[in-house]
Motif scaffolding. Structure first.
Motif, PDB file in Angstrom:
ATOM      1  N   GLN A  44       0.831  -1.212   0.000  1.00 32.85           N
ATOM      2  CA  GLN A  44       0.000   0.000   0.000  1.00 32.85           C
ATOM      3  C   GLN A  44       0.861   1.256   0.000  1.00 32.85           C
ATOM      4  O   GLN A  44       0.543   2.221  -0.696  1.00 32.85           O
ATOM      5  CB  GLN A  44      -0.919   0.041   1.222  1.00 32.85           C
ATOM      6  N   ASP A  45       1.937   1.236   0.786  1.00 28.21           N
ATOM      7  CA  ASP A  45       2.801   2.417   0.849  1.00 28.21           C
ATOM      8  C   ASP A  45       3.475   2.666  -0.494  1.00 28.21           C
ATOM      9  O   ASP A  45       3.651   3.813  -0.906  1.00 28.21           O
ATOM     10  CB  ASP A  45       3.829   2.300   1.972  1.00 28.21           C
TER      11      ASP A  45
ATOM     12  N   LEU B 224       3.760   5.869  -5.460  1.00 22.78           N
ATOM     13  CA  LEU B 224       3.613   5.895  -6.910  1.00 22.78           C
ATOM     14  C   LEU B 224       2.626   6.986  -7.323  1.00 22.78           C
ATOM     15  O   LEU B 224       2.916   7.802  -8.199  1.00 22.78           O
ATOM     16  CB  LEU B 224       3.146   4.532  -7.420  1.00 22.78           C
ATOM     17  N   GLU B 225       1.491   7.021  -6.670  1.00 25.25           N
ATOM     18  CA  GLU B 225       0.478   8.033  -6.975  1.00 25.25           C
ATOM     19  C   GLU B 225       1.019   9.440  -6.695  1.00 25.25           C
ATOM     20  O   GLU B 225       0.802  10.366  -7.470  1.00 25.25           O
ATOM     21  CB  GLU B 225      -0.791   7.776  -6.166  1.00 25.25           C
ATOM     22  N   LYS B 226       1.735   9.577  -5.584  1.00 23.57           N
ATOM     23  CA  LYS B 226       2.295  10.883  -5.231  1.00 23.57           C
ATOM     24  C   LYS B 226       3.292  11.357  -6.297  1.00 23.57           C
ATOM     25  O   LYS B 226       3.291  12.523  -6.681  1.00 23.57           O
ATOM     26  CB  LYS B 226       2.968  10.818  -3.870  1.00 23.57           C
TER      27      LYS B 226
ATOM     28  N   ASP C 157       8.075   5.105 -12.623  1.00 23.11           N
ATOM     29  CA  ASP C 157       8.268   3.858 -13.371  1.00 23.11           C
ATOM     30  C   ASP C 157       9.127   2.873 -12.586  1.00 23.11           C
ATOM     31  O   ASP C 157       8.862   1.665 -12.589  1.00 23.11           O
ATOM     32  CB  ASP C 157       8.913   4.133 -14.732  1.00 23.11           C
ATOM     33  N   GLU C 158      10.145   3.376 -11.889  1.00 26.24           N
ATOM     34  CA  GLU C 158      10.996   2.511 -11.082  1.00 26.24           C
ATOM     35  C   GLU C 158      10.219   1.911  -9.905  1.00 26.24           C
ATOM     36  O   GLU C 158      10.390   0.737  -9.574  1.00 26.24           O
ATOM     37  CB  GLU C 158      12.214   3.281 -10.584  1.00 26.24           C
TER      38      GLU C 158
ATOM     39  N   GLU D 108       2.983  14.716  -8.455  1.00 25.53           N
ATOM     40  CA  GLU D 108       4.076  15.693  -8.422  1.00 25.53           C
ATOM     41  C   GLU D 108       4.548  16.032  -9.839  1.00 25.53           C
ATOM     42  O   GLU D 108       4.846  17.189 -10.137  1.00 25.53           O
ATOM     43  CB  GLU D 108       5.260  15.164  -7.600  1.00 25.53           C
ATOM     44  N   ALA D 109       4.622  15.036 -10.699  1.00 23.07           N
ATOM     45  CA  ALA D 109       5.041  15.272 -12.086  1.00 23.07           C
ATOM     46  C   ALA D 109       4.083  16.229 -12.778  1.00 23.07           C
ATOM     47  O   ALA D 109       4.508  17.173 -13.462  1.00 23.07           O
ATOM     48  CB  ALA D 109       5.122  13.954 -12.853  1.00 23.07           C
TER      49      ALA D 109
END
Length: 59
Positions: free
Chosen positions: A2-3, A8-10, A46-47, A14-15
């Motif tokens: 979950q973290d 990933l969403e953050k 992506d990473e 941000e992008a």
């Protein structure tokens, strides 16, 4: 896991925000900085996505 999804969403958000700031910035230095960040955050996302995939598939 979950973290990792939250991070990933953050990163994706941000992008998008950096891209917007870059477009709106009047200072050339800030414009360039935020443009670079806007291209770097998706790479980081992506990473994280690859790492999540590796964790799911296991050894």
């Amino acid at each position: 896991m979950q973290d990792m999804r939250a991070h990933l969403e953050k990163l994706r958000i941000e992008a998008e925000e950096c891209e917007l700031i870059s477009k709106l910035a009047t200072n050339a230095t800030k414009k360039e900085l935020f443009a670079q960040l806007a291209t770097h955050y998706p790479t980081l996302a992506d990473e994280v996505e690859r790492a999540m995939s590796d964790v799911r598939s296991g050894p």
